[in-house]
Design a protein around this motif. Sequence first.
Motif, PDB file in Angstrom:
ATOM      1  N   PHE A  90     -28.927  -7.370 -17.413  1.00 56.13           N
ATOM      2  CA  PHE A  90     -29.547  -6.450 -17.184  1.00 56.13           C
ATOM      3  C   PHE A  90     -30.305  -5.821 -17.825  1.00 56.13           C
ATOM      4  O   PHE A  90     -30.605  -5.618 -18.816  1.00 56.13           O
ATOM      5  CB  PHE A  90     -28.483  -5.400 -16.463  1.00 56.13           C
ATOM      6  CG  PHE A  90     -27.371  -5.409 -15.024  1.00 56.13           C
ATOM      7  CD1 PHE A  90     -26.669  -5.911 -16.069  1.00 56.13           C
ATOM      8  CD2 PHE A  90     -28.218  -5.535 -13.758  1.00 56.13           C
ATOM      9  CE1 PHE A  90     -25.164  -6.192 -14.570  1.00 56.13           C
ATOM     10  CE2 PHE A  90     -27.427  -5.565 -13.397  1.00 56.13           C
ATOM     11  CZ  PHE A  90     -26.067  -5.885 -13.573  1.00 56.13           C
ATOM     12  N   PHE A 103     -34.006  -0.215 -13.336  1.00 54.17           N
ATOM     13  CA  PHE A 103     -32.773  -1.387 -14.292  1.00 54.17           C
ATOM     14  C   PHE A 103     -33.475  -2.299 -13.218  1.00 54.17           C
ATOM     15  O   PHE A 103     -34.349  -2.404 -12.673  1.00 54.17           O
ATOM     16  CB  PHE A 103     -31.604  -2.108 -13.159  1.00 54.17           C
ATOM     17  CG  PHE A 103     -30.879  -0.756 -14.808  1.00 54.17           C
ATOM     18  CD1 PHE A 103     -30.282   0.399 -14.199  1.00 54.17           C
ATOM     19  CD2 PHE A 103     -29.979  -1.611 -15.590  1.00 54.17           C
ATOM     20  CE1 PHE A 103     -29.426   1.037 -15.485  1.00 54.17           C
ATOM     21  CE2 PHE A 103     -28.985  -1.150 -16.860  1.00 54.17           C
ATOM     22  CZ  PHE A 103     -28.651   0.387 -16.269  1.00 54.17           C
ATOM     23  N   GLY A 104     -33.101  -3.926 -13.443  1.00 55.88           N
ATOM     24  CA  GLY A 104     -33.553  -5.101 -12.936  1.00 55.88           C
ATOM     25  C   GLY A 104     -32.048  -5.379 -11.918  1.00 55.88           C
ATOM     26  O   GLY A 104     -31.007  -4.747 -12.151  1.00 55.88           O
ATOM     27  N   LYS A 105     -32.737  -6.388 -10.881  1.00 54.37           N
ATOM     28  CA  LYS A 105     -31.455  -7.148 -10.419  1.00 54.37           C
ATOM     29  C   LYS A 105     -30.641  -7.400 -10.899  1.00 54.37           C
ATOM     30  O   LYS A 105     -29.830  -7.660 -10.298  1.00 54.37           O
ATOM     31  CB  LYS A 105     -32.547  -7.634  -9.308  1.00 54.37           C
ATOM     32  CG  LYS A 105     -33.053  -6.469  -8.142  1.00 54.37           C
ATOM     33  CD  LYS A 105     -33.734  -7.493  -7.239  1.00 54.37           C
ATOM     34  CE  LYS A 105     -34.315  -7.028  -6.214  1.00 54.37           C
ATOM     35  NZ  LYS A 105     -33.903  -7.300  -4.208  1.00 54.37           N
ATOM     36  N   GLY A 106     -30.902  -7.827 -12.629  1.00 53.12           N
ATOM     37  CA  GLY A 106     -29.845  -8.629 -13.427  1.00 53.12           C
ATOM     38  C   GLY A 106     -29.688 -10.384 -12.952  1.00 53.12           C
ATOM     39  O   GLY A 106     -30.319 -10.863 -11.726  1.00 53.12           O
TER      40      GLY A 106
ATOM     41  N   ARG B  37     -24.955   0.741  -7.274  1.00 57.65           N
ATOM     42  CA  ARG B  37     -25.027  -0.957  -6.899  1.00 57.65           C
ATOM     43  C   ARG B  37     -24.845  -1.591  -6.113  1.00 57.65           C
ATOM     44  O   ARG B  37     -23.365  -0.967  -5.835  1.00 57.65           O
ATOM     45  CB  ARG B  37     -24.758  -1.414  -8.196  1.00 57.65           C
ATOM     46  CG  ARG B  37     -25.783  -2.961  -8.203  1.00 57.65           C
ATOM     47  CD  ARG B  37     -25.132  -4.020  -9.303  1.00 57.65           C
ATOM     48  NE  ARG B  37     -25.888  -5.055  -9.152  1.00 57.65           N
ATOM     49  CZ  ARG B  37     -26.131  -6.067  -9.788  1.00 57.65           C
ATOM     50  NH1 ARG B  37     -24.773  -6.721 -10.517  1.00 57.65           N
ATOM     51  NH2 ARG B  37     -26.430  -7.791  -9.970  1.00 57.65           N
ATOM     52  N   GLY B  40     -25.719  -7.307  -4.299  1.00 54.02           N
ATOM     53  CA  GLY B  40     -26.978  -7.528  -3.930  1.00 54.02           C
ATOM     54  C   GLY B  40     -29.120  -7.035  -4.588  1.00 54.02           C
ATOM     55  O   GLY B  40     -29.568  -7.605  -4.458  1.00 54.02           O
ATOM     56  N   LYS B  41     -28.507  -6.082  -4.646  1.00 55.74           N
ATOM     57  CA  LYS B  41     -29.695  -4.897  -5.603  1.00 55.74           C
ATOM     58  C   LYS B  41     -29.203  -4.478  -6.990  1.00 55.74           C
ATOM     59  O   LYS B  41     -28.863  -4.577  -7.718  1.00 55.74           O
ATOM     60  CB  LYS B  41     -29.289  -3.561  -4.485  1.00 55.74           C
ATOM     61  CG  LYS B  41     -29.287  -3.732  -3.060  1.00 55.74           C
ATOM     62  CD  LYS B  41     -30.708  -4.101  -2.644  1.00 55.74           C
ATOM     63  CE  LYS B  41     -31.435  -4.504  -0.981  1.00 55.74           C
ATOM     64  NZ  LYS B  41     -32.259  -4.089  -0.386  1.00 55.74           N
ATOM     65  N   GLU B  42     -30.312  -3.480  -6.759  1.00 52.95           N
ATOM     66  CA  GLU B  42     -30.460  -3.523  -8.631  1.00 52.95           C
ATOM     67  C   GLU B  42     -29.275  -2.166  -8.848  1.00 52.95           C
ATOM     68  O   GLU B  42     -29.082  -1.312  -7.762  1.00 52.95           O
ATOM     69  CB  GLU B  42     -32.060  -3.218  -9.156  1.00 52.95           C
ATOM     70  CG  GLU B  42     -32.526  -1.804  -8.549  1.00 52.95           C
ATOM     71  CD  GLU B  42     -33.104  -2.263  -7.067  1.00 52.95           C
ATOM     72  OE1 GLU B  42     -32.999  -3.395  -6.328  1.00 52.95           O
ATOM     73  OE2 GLU B  42     -34.495  -1.534  -6.925  1.00 52.95           O
TER      74      GLU B  42
END
Lengths: 113, 115
Positions: A90, A103-106, B37, B40-42
């Motif tokens: 992340f 955060f980014g989506k990973g 979280r 499927g999302k951040e």
Amino acid sequence: AQSVSQHNHHVILSEAASLELGCNYSYGGTVNLFWYVQYPGQHLQLLLKYFSGDPLVKGIKGFEAEFIKSKFSFNLRKPSVQWSDTAEYFCAAHRGGADGLTFGKGTHLIIQP
Amino acid sequence: EAGVTQFPSHSVIEKGQTVTLRCDPISGHDNLYWYRRVMGKEIKFLLHFVKESKQDESGMPNNRFLAERTGGTYSTLKVQPAELEDSGVYFCASSLRGGLTDTQYFGPGTRLTVL
């Protein structure tokens, strides 16, 4: 609104391959940048962080990241990955005036032996 | 030094029920954060405590969520009544000083499933 984009949601590599995971942020002011990693069954751990100074930062386990202000990027790199690097990565940004990290989506990274 | 701990690790409840999540920060850390979280999302920021005071709760989804940190030590996050869209992993983090140059240390998360 500030956002963090990670370009790849899934990456599959073979052991010893080189790794680069992309991260871009949208905020133009003061921002600190982080990479966290979550190994299977474990909690989020800090890999490395950039606050100021040398734009090339080194973290744990041989990872490094380069802050390129002109490109709003903070890409994560490792010259030779190992099977144990399989994890979700992340990218996160912390901007001035905000309390929380964005955060980014990973990125799910799978290393094949 | 013990890290951030969260309880329970998993919770499965039915829509309309109440659930309370707990977070124990690293000893001595005045700053405590909640994140969520959804699948499927951040990971998204929910709120930030400094000791027992809420500094920023701009990320709280709605008034069904109530966070407390009485005494400035552990924190609870209550969801009442729970809805299907509340399912996800709830993370807690703590930091020593707060602010831009501080590092947030995360707990293992609580996985909440609302049926």
